[in-house]
Design a protein around this motif. Structure first.
Motif, PDB file in Angstrom:
ATOM      1  N   PHE A  46      43.968  38.153  39.805  1.00  0.00           N
ATOM      2  CA  PHE A  46      44.168  37.271  40.973  1.00  0.00           C
ATOM      3  C   PHE A  46      45.133  36.130  40.638  1.00  0.00           C
ATOM      4  O   PHE A  46      44.955  35.011  41.097  1.00  0.00           O
ATOM      5  N   ARG A 112      40.953  36.116  49.828  1.00  0.00           N
ATOM      6  CA  ARG A 112      41.739  37.138  49.140  1.00  0.00           C
ATOM      7  C   ARG A 112      41.831  38.360  50.045  1.00  0.00           C
ATOM      8  O   ARG A 112      41.317  38.343  51.157  1.00  0.00           O
ATOM      9  N   ASN A 150      43.345  45.259  43.312  1.00  0.00           N
ATOM     10  CA  ASN A 150      41.905  45.146  43.130  1.00  0.00           C
ATOM     11  C   ASN A 150      41.212  45.654  44.384  1.00  0.00           C
ATOM     12  O   ASN A 150      41.440  45.131  45.481  1.00  0.00           O
ATOM     13  N   GLU A 151      40.439  46.692  44.215  1.00  0.00           N
ATOM     14  CA  GLU A 151      39.595  47.190  45.304  1.00  0.00           C
ATOM     15  C   GLU A 151      40.350  47.320  46.629  1.00  0.00           C
ATOM     16  O   GLU A 151      40.058  46.611  47.603  1.00  0.00           O
ATOM     17  N   ASN A 247      40.850  49.869  40.577  1.00  0.00           N
ATOM     18  CA  ASN A 247      39.377  49.860  40.614  1.00  0.00           C
ATOM     19  C   ASN A 247      38.887  50.021  42.047  1.00  0.00           C
ATOM     20  O   ASN A 247      39.339  49.329  42.955  1.00  0.00           O
ATOM     21  N   ASP A 271      33.864  49.879  40.554  1.00  0.00           N
ATOM     22  CA  ASP A 271      33.105  48.639  40.406  1.00  0.00           C
ATOM     23  C   ASP A 271      31.742  48.929  40.998  1.00  0.00           C
ATOM     24  O   ASP A 271      31.656  49.551  42.064  1.00  0.00           O
ATOM     25  N   TYR A 273      27.961  47.257  42.006  1.00  0.00           N
ATOM     26  CA  TYR A 273      27.014  46.153  42.165  1.00  0.00           C
ATOM     27  C   TYR A 273      25.876  46.640  43.045  1.00  0.00           C
ATOM     28  O   TYR A 273      25.974  46.604  44.270  1.00  0.00           O
ATOM     29  N   GLU A 346      33.854  47.305  36.679  1.00  0.00           N
ATOM     30  CA  GLU A 346      33.190  46.024  36.935  1.00  0.00           C
ATOM     31  C   GLU A 346      31.722  46.272  37.222  1.00  0.00           C
ATOM     32  O   GLU A 346      31.370  47.239  37.915  1.00  0.00           O
ATOM     33  N   LEU A 353      26.097  38.803  43.646  1.00  0.00           N
ATOM     34  CA  LEU A 353      26.363  38.163  44.939  1.00  0.00           C
ATOM     35  C   LEU A 353      25.805  39.030  46.056  1.00  0.00           C
ATOM     36  O   LEU A 353      26.336  40.095  46.333  1.00  0.00           O
ATOM     37  N   PHE A 384      32.466  41.985  35.711  1.00  0.00           N
ATOM     38  CA  PHE A 384      33.060  40.836  36.368  1.00  0.00           C
ATOM     39  C   PHE A 384      32.098  39.683  36.128  1.00  0.00           C
ATOM     40  O   PHE A 384      30.979  39.739  36.606  1.00  0.00           O
ATOM     41  N   GLU A 394      33.463  32.308  44.022  1.00  0.00           N
ATOM     42  CA  GLU A 394      32.421  33.059  43.313  1.00  0.00           C
ATOM     43  C   GLU A 394      31.858  32.250  42.155  1.00  0.00           C
ATOM     44  O   GLU A 394      31.545  32.777  41.085  1.00  0.00           O
ATOM     45  N   HIS A 397      28.717  33.496  40.607  1.00  0.00           N
ATOM     46  CA  HIS A 397      28.627  34.888  40.173  1.00  0.00           C
ATOM     47  C   HIS A 397      28.417  34.897  38.659  1.00  0.00           C
ATOM     48  O   HIS A 397      28.998  34.088  37.938  1.00  0.00           O
TER      49      HIS A 397
HETATM   50  C1  GLA Z   1      34.378  42.778  43.223  1.00  0.00           C
HETATM   51  C2  GLA Z   1      35.694  42.178  42.815  1.00  0.00           C
HETATM   52  C3  GLA Z   1      35.573  41.040  41.885  1.00  0.00           C
HETATM   53  C4  GLA Z   1      34.434  40.151  42.263  1.00  0.00           C
HETATM   54  C5  GLA Z   1      33.181  40.954  42.303  1.00  0.00           C
HETATM   55  C6  GLA Z   1      31.969  40.102  42.623  1.00  0.00           C
HETATM   56  O1  GLA Z   1      33.985  43.870  42.561  1.00  0.00           O
HETATM   57  O2  GLA Z   1      36.594  43.121  42.297  1.00  0.00           O
HETATM   58  O3  GLA Z   1      36.790  40.335  41.926  1.00  0.00           O
HETATM   59  O4  GLA Z   1      34.671  39.598  43.508  1.00  0.00           O
HETATM   60  O5  GLA Z   1      33.301  41.926  43.302  1.00  0.00           O
HETATM   61  O6  GLA Z   1      30.816  40.868  42.713  1.00  0.00           O
END
Ligand code: GLA
Length: 711
Positions: A46, A112, A150-151, A247, A271, A273, A346, A353, A384, A394, A397
């Motif tokens: 970032f 973002r 990113n994502e 990712n 990633d 979560y 990640e 979160l 992450f 974050e 986080h």
């Molecule tokens: C995503 C993003 C990270 C961060 C995490 C937080 O996976 O790629 O930059 O924001 O979530 O859980």
């Protein structure tokens, strides 16, 4: 070449954002990374506004220092292109590159992912910064992997998107009559007489057109893929020996068909979560990891096929080579090591979160979750992030180095994980083989998000998760397959809510069963074609023949309703009037409107067997059913003696194997298997696992084969 380049053993590390910290912190970070045995960090993901503070004026000095410091510390870098977060100057200069929501609101910078992937200015700026990074760091010895963006996941509805969408539709349909047929344009006067009339699906007065919505999701996936490929190609040209990836995030809002992207990344990266804090987190972890491994396998196969000159780009290919039953054909890793490469890019070391309240991971859970990914083939465990931010969105986080600093339980656990991953280096040679597979189809997922379906309770991921959970609890490791994957390698194939079924996929499923495969289909599968148009003549249109049933009516149920079934279990959510056209009833509805009608059927078709389940079973009943069906299909659980609550996954080569045993329960457990536990270095016979404990057994032929769990 090993992927990521220059790394030995498993990858360990995470997002490192040194731009958030004064330069004095950087050497301390490297020192702590060494202490934790971190070997790979994602840098710059970032950092666009710091790397290019003004248009075309780059500031790389700080990144030079960071990369040098990391390299000197023995740490490799996944160098990111920062294109997920364009700097404020870019958005102010190019307001047309800010995304527009379905209701027409143009978003502002300040967060973002605020970009439109179809905006020419955005694409040019993204190429610009990616190219500048490639020029600057192509020869840097720390560079192990390119981490693009990113994502990917921003959906935009602006005029640039309209132009690109029309071009995509023209390529798909050629003329407006075919488009009208696919979208059922005659319904509600939606015949387009000029391509220019077609828009992205913006907010409408009432229900939108499902065909339009579905194609838009497909388009967005391809459009984002185009943006990725553009960056990948320029990075590849600069550094042909450095792998490139991006990712992936897995949420239902994500407009990405991951299976389709898999052929375009050198290493599938996800990633993860888990949204659940309870035991569901382990099940979500297993599901995500099985998906990632399956996408990696698919990508590897598509690339091989393309290299062999059999197909062109991603997507439509002919039938793949078919392997022997009882485990899909596993292409060797591109780098000659274990299976096709994928990596947990990640995850959260601790607090995750989640809206409303963040949930914390209990001590030991972070390591157990990491091992669950490695067990399923991940080339390591990444997080992450490295150091918790002291501000920004974050700020709370979790991180490997928490706000409390290294003198903390969290950092000590990070150090332990580094030690654990070091001890597990040899498992990277092993591949995972699964005798059972579940169909995964992004388009069916998107189609089931439509608001025009008979039940708002039907959720694709919930249906797939239920099947995965049932098979996992029955002790099976599961692969996911897409339309053109090898099916014949699996003893059992499960199709949960596979709503869209193109003719050729249906034909492959018929062939699979005819050739001896065992199939279990659950309700709301095979209903529609690829354009979400219902197949008439009785549900499930595309699968009537193989299943030997014809469904006349759906009965969506109130969430509180339980339908008793003849075997003492219950159905819920959904029921159907099933007519038998060759199948035999196995379980019936007992009482109510459908009293005596079939709920579960069996059909012998060719050399195989096809089951149809017309209602949602409770967890245990679904587990028992799938355990029975899998056993009849000849699929053996990974470790039949593992008690409930202990997850067992095996990685192996021709010569040896490693059995991961993860005790997710709150009690100590004993598993009557033996081998050298890589985590302790001791020979264990049997394996005793404390609550939440793990073991990774090296199962060699000389380790008393009589006690091997798979003997
Ligand atoms: C995503 C993003 C990270 C961060 C995490 C937080 O996976 O790629 O930059 O924001 O979530 O859980």
């Amino acid at each position: 070449m090993r992927w990521p380049k220059g790394l030995t053993g498993l990858c360990y590390g995470g997002d490192y954002n040194p731009e958030q910290w004064p330069a004095e912190v950087w050497p301390a970070d490297v020192e702590l990374m060494r202490r934790a045995r971190v070997n790979l960090v994602t840098v710059g993901v970032f950092a666009w506004s710091r790397l290019e503070p003004q248009p075309g004026r780059y500031d790389f000095d700080w990144l030079d220092r960071v990369l040098d410091l990391l390299y000197d510390g023995g740490i490799r870098v996944a160098l990111a292109t920062p294109t997920a977060s364009p700097p404020p100057w870019f958005s102010l200069r190019h307001p047309d590159a800010l995304p527009v929501t379905a209701d027409g609101t143009r978003l502002s910078h300040g967060s973002r992912d605020t970009y439109c992937a179809s905006a020419p200015a955005y694409r040019a700026a993204a190429r610009g910064i990616a190219g500048a990074l490639a020029d600057r760091y192509r020869d840097h010895p720390a560079l192990a992997l390119w981490h693009v963006h990113n994502e990917y996941g921003t959906t935009c509805h602006c005029e640039h998107v309209a132009v690109a969408f029309r071009a995509w539709l023209r390529a798909r349909y050629g003329d407006l009559d075919r488009l009208a047929e696919a979208w059922t344009g005659s319904f509600w006067s939606q015949h387009y007489s000029d391509w220019e009339q077609i828009r992205p699906p913006r907010a409408t007065r009432y229900l939108g057109n499902p065909g339009h919505l579905l194609d838009f999701r497909r388009f967005v996936s391809d459009e984002l893929l185009g943006a990725y490929v553009e960056q990948r190609d320029l990075l590849r040209a600069a550094t042909p020996d450095v792998p490139v990836t991006t990712n992936h995030v897995l949420g239902g809002w994500v407009p990405v068909d991951h299976a389709r992207w898999a052929a375009e990344v050198d290493l599938v990266a996800i990633d993860h979560y888990p949204a659940e804090a309870g035991p569901g987190a382990e099940e979500q972890t297993a599901l995500a990891a099985d998906l990632a491994r399956s996408w990696a396998r698919r990508g590897e196969r598509l690339r091989r096929t393309a290299r062999a000159g059999q197909v062109g780009a991603t997507g439509d290919i002919g039938l793949a080579g078919q392997g022997g039953r009882g485990g899909a054909v596993e292409p060797a890793g591109v780098d000659g090591s274990g299976g096709p490469a994928w990596l947990l890019m990640e995850s959260a070391p601790n607090l995750i979160l989640t809206p409303g309240r963040m949930h914390a991971k209990e001590p030991g859970r972070m390591i157990r979750h990491s091992l669950a990914h490695v067990a399923r083939g991940s080339r390591g465990a990444m997080f992450f992030q490295w150091r918790a931010s002291r501000g920004g969105a974050e700020v709370f986080h979790s991180a490997l180095v928490p706000h409390a600093g290294p003198d903390s339980r969290a950092f000590r656990e990070a150090v332990s994980l580094g030690r654990v991953l070091d001890r597990l280096a040899e498992v990277d040679a092993g591949t995972v083989r699964a005798p059972v597979a579940i169909a995964w189809d992004a388009a069916s997922r998107w189609a089931l998000q439509s608001t025009v379906l008979p039940s708002g309770q039907l959720d694709y991921l919930a249906e797939v998760s239920a099947a995965h959970r049932a098979l996992s609890r029955a002790g099976h490791t599961v692969d996911f397959v897409a339309e053109d994957d090898d099916l014949l390698g699996y003893a059992l194939l499960v199709l949960p809510a596979l709503y869209l079924l193109p003719d050729r996929y249906a034909a492959r499923i018929h062939d699979y069963v005819a050739a001896g495969g065992h199939l279990l289909v659950s309700y709301f599968s095979g209903i529609a074609d690829e354009h979400a148009r219902v197949r008439t003549g009785g549900y499930p249109g595309a699968l009537r023949e193989v299943l030997g049933v014809r469904v006349e009516e759906f009965h969506p149920l109130d969430p509180a309703t339980r339908l008793p079934l003849s075997d003492g279990t219950t159905g819920r959510l959904w029921a159907e009037t099933v007519r038998l056209t060759g199948a035999t009833p196995s379980v019936s509805y007992a009482g109510g409107l459908l009293d005596g009608e079939p709920a579960l059927t069996r059909h012998d078709h060719g050399d195989g067997v096809a089951w149809y389940l017309s209602t949602r079973l409770d967890v245990d009943a679904y587990r028992d059913l799938l355990a029975r069906v899998a056993e009849a299909a000849g699929a053996a659980p990974t470790c039949p003696t593992a008690p409930a609550g202990v997850e067992a996954v095996r990685r192996g080569t021709a010569e040896r194997s490693w059995l991961f045993l993860l005790n997710h329960s709150a009690e100590a457990q004993t598993v009557p298997v033996c081998g050298v536990d890589l985590l302790t270095g001791d020979y264990a016979d049997p394996v005793r696992l404390p609550a939440g404990g793990c073991a990774v057994l090296r199962e060699t032929a000389d380790a008393d084969p009589g006690r091997r769990s798979d003997a």
